[in-house]
Design a protein around this motif. Structure first.
Motif: not given
Length: 134
Positions: A4-9, A30-37, A84-94, A96-98
């Motif tokens: 399961h990969l996360l791609v920041a977009m 499985k690829v999850t593409v995330v966009h952070v507002v 914030t992008p970094v915090d949102a990505i870190l939280e998602y990874v933690r 969602n078993d990325v």
């Protein structure tokens, strides 16, 4: 074993390059593409608010993401996060078993990197899974 990969977009060429890399290098994943507002940026008038992002179905560039993902053997999911992008990505990874993160970078160095910061660098320094910076 499926990854399961996360791609920041965002709507940038480095992000599209990162997505292309993830889809070609890991064709069964499985690829999850995330966009952070970014709430902070929106608060200073630099971008859409999280509320505005929720009101629209998805960012316009997600159409490009869908086109790039055509033919990918694994699942591709799209997510809009807020914070914030970094915090949102870190939280998602933690949460969602990325297994890994792929992120694009403009390759800034020296003073411009120190002054402007870098989402790619912030994620690479703080996330607990492997990170590929494209």
């Amino acid at each position: 074993m499926s990854r399961h990969l996360l791609v920041a977009m965002d709507d940038s060429e480095p992000a599209r390059t990162a997505l292309n890399y993830a889809l070609s290098a890991f064709p069964e994943s499985k690829v999850t593409v995330v966009h952070v507002v970014d709430d902070l940026e929106a608060g200073y008038g630099g971008g859409p608010t999280a509320e505005a992002a929720r009101d629209q179905d998805e960012p316009a560039f997600f159409a490009d993401v869908r086109r790039l993902a055509e033919g990918h053997a694994g699942d591709v999911a799209l997510e809009v996060l807020e914070g914030t992008p970094v915090d949102a990505i870190l939280e998602y990874v933690r949460s969602n078993d990325v297994d890994g993160v792929v992120v694009g970078s403009e390759g800034r160095s020296g003073v411009s990197r120190m002054l402007l910061g870098s989402v790619a660098e912030g994620v690479a320094r703080r996330v607990e899974v492997p990170v590929t910076i494209v």
